[in-house]
Design an enzyme around this catalytic site. Structure first.
Site, PDB file in Angstrom:
ATOM      1  N   GLU A 163       0.861  -1.188   0.000  1.00 45.67           N
ATOM      2  CA  GLU A 163       0.000   0.000   0.000  1.00 45.67           C
ATOM      3  C   GLU A 163       0.898   1.240   0.000  1.00 45.67           C
ATOM      4  O   GLU A 163       1.935   1.258   0.645  1.00 45.67           O
ATOM      5  CB  GLU A 163      -0.874   0.001   1.268  1.00 45.67           C
ATOM      6  N   LYS A 212      -9.736   1.527  -2.604  1.00 49.11           N
ATOM      7  CA  LYS A 212     -10.002   1.050  -1.232  1.00 49.11           C
ATOM      8  C   LYS A 212     -11.463   1.330  -0.871  1.00 49.11           C
ATOM      9  O   LYS A 212     -11.922   2.469  -0.932  1.00 49.11           O
ATOM     10  CB  LYS A 212      -9.064   1.765  -0.273  1.00 49.11           C
ATOM     11  N   CYS A 252      -5.610  -3.107   2.598  1.00 48.91           N
ATOM     12  CA  CYS A 252      -5.417  -2.891   4.041  1.00 48.91           C
ATOM     13  C   CYS A 252      -6.699  -3.026   4.868  1.00 48.91           C
ATOM     14  O   CYS A 252      -7.097  -4.131   5.204  1.00 48.91           O
ATOM     15  CB  CYS A 252      -4.745  -1.537   4.243  1.00 48.91           C
TER      16      CYS A 252
HETATM   17  N1  LIG Z   1      -4.008   1.310   7.338  1.00 49.71           N
HETATM   18  C1  LIG Z   1      -5.154   0.642   7.187  1.00 49.71           C
HETATM   19  O1  LIG Z   1      -5.867   0.844   6.223  1.00 49.71           O
HETATM   20  C2  LIG Z   1      -5.630  -0.379   8.149  1.00 49.71           C
HETATM   21  C3  LIG Z   1      -4.960  -0.570   9.446  1.00 49.71           C
HETATM   22  O2  LIG Z   1      -3.865  -0.120   9.727  1.00 49.71           O
HETATM   23  C4  LIG Z   1      -5.709  -1.381  10.407  1.00 49.71           C
HETATM   24  O3  LIG Z   1      -6.806  -1.860  10.077  1.00 49.71           O
HETATM   25  O4  LIG Z   1      -5.246  -1.564  11.524  1.00 49.71           O
END
Ligand SMILES: NC(=O)CC(=O)C(=O)O
Length: 304
Positions: free
Chosen positions: A70, A139, A180
């Site tokens: 990401e 996302k 994520c």
């Molecule tokens: N950074 C994200 O999108 C998610 C995350 O860090 C988490 O769910 O914990």
């Protein structure tokens, strides 16, 4: 040629074809996945050239599918998203397209801040081995959390959510893409499994609070409850960054085992994905056939 001889020649040819087909199916049922845990800095040009070098390295090690983390071209943080945002196609996706074509890999391009029609998205572009853009996953679930005294992050301050599921086909299997925070939503993974995905990939950047608590647990849960392979790609940990990524990019099997795992530093990890093994696991523990769809079900509300 006598009739008998012609018959046996035809039989030999058909046997050879069968052997060829079964070798081909066996070859197609295995592939090498590489996950790049990239050290991401504030210098976009360095991020791009390091990504290009590591994709070449992964392809040199036989990887057919390669995953970046990401925010691979920009630091992760609300103040950075507008500054680093690009259109797709744009500078970073051009680099990814070129290197996918040069190395003949399927490239899951982590994510980058994408600018489109006055909005910003956290977007993962996916390229085929001919360099074509197969899809872009925006996302879906924005990372808005508040853990008092630990971490507060509000992606929605600058980003808009995507509203599409993202699945692409390879000669090996269908692959579902999330970014994520998307991994926390079991329903998305279930829908991907329902659509026939055998591998789910999540470029992601968990942090020093949620990383140790949830990162591996979520991957193993998604793998186990859908009997699929799951891969995550994190940026390498940088203690000087305003958002410190956890690292530990991982590949998990449909049995829930960790097959491969990075540490906190820059690395490329590999896993041989075996779709016959996935079929074995599904036969041994046949939850798909045993699901009580007369009592419950998960459906997509919006189809493409
Ligand atoms: N950074 C994200 O999108 C998610 C995350 O860090 C988490 O769910 O914990």
């Amino acid at each position: 040629m006598s009739l008998k001889r012609r018959h046996s020649t035809t039989q030999n040819a058909s046997e050879q074809l069968q052997v060829l087909m079964s070798t081909l199916i066996k070859t197609m049922s295995k592939f090498r996945l590489a996950v790049i845990q990239l050290h991401v800095t504030k210098v976009k040009a360095d991020n791009l050239s390091r990504a290009r070098r590591l994709i070449r390295e992964a392809a040199g090690q036989g990887a057919q599918v390669v995953v970046l983390p990401e925010c691979f071209n920009s630091p992760y943080g609300s103040s950075f998203f507008p500054e680093y945002a690009e259109t797709i196609p744009g500078e970073s996706s051009q680099v990814l397209s070129e290197v996918a074509k040069e190395t003949r890999v399927y490239l899951v391009g982590g994510s980058l801040p994408e600018a489109d029609s006055g909005k910003l998205y956290n977007t993962c572009p996916v390229f085929g081995p001919d360099g074509s853009l197969l899809l872009k996953h925006r996302k879906i679930h924005l990372f808005d959390i508040d853990v008092p005294g630990k971490i507060r992050f509000q992606e929605s301050e600058t980003l808009s959510p995507g509203s599409r599921l993202s699945v692409f086909e390879t000669p090996y299997c269908k692959i579902g893409v999330g970014i994520c925070y998307d991994m926390r939503f079991a329903e998305l993974a279930q829908l991907y499994a329902k659509k026939g995905c055998h591998l789910l990939v999540y470029p992601g950047a968990f942090n020093m609070t949620t990383g140790p608590a949830h990162w591996e647990l979520l991957q193993r849960a998604r793998a186990l409850d859908n009997q699929v392979y799951v891969a995550t790609a994190s940026p390498a940990r940088d203690e000087t960054a305003s958002y410190v990524a956890w690292g530990y990019s991982t590949v998990v099997s449909p049995w829930g085992e960790v097959l491969s795992k990075a540490g906190s530093e820059e690395a490329v990890i590999y896993a041989d994905i075996d779709l016959e093994y996935l079929t074995d696991v599904r036969q041994q523990i046949p939850i798909n056939a045993q699901r009580r769809t007369d009592l419950y079900t998960v459906n997509a509300v919006k189809e493409d």
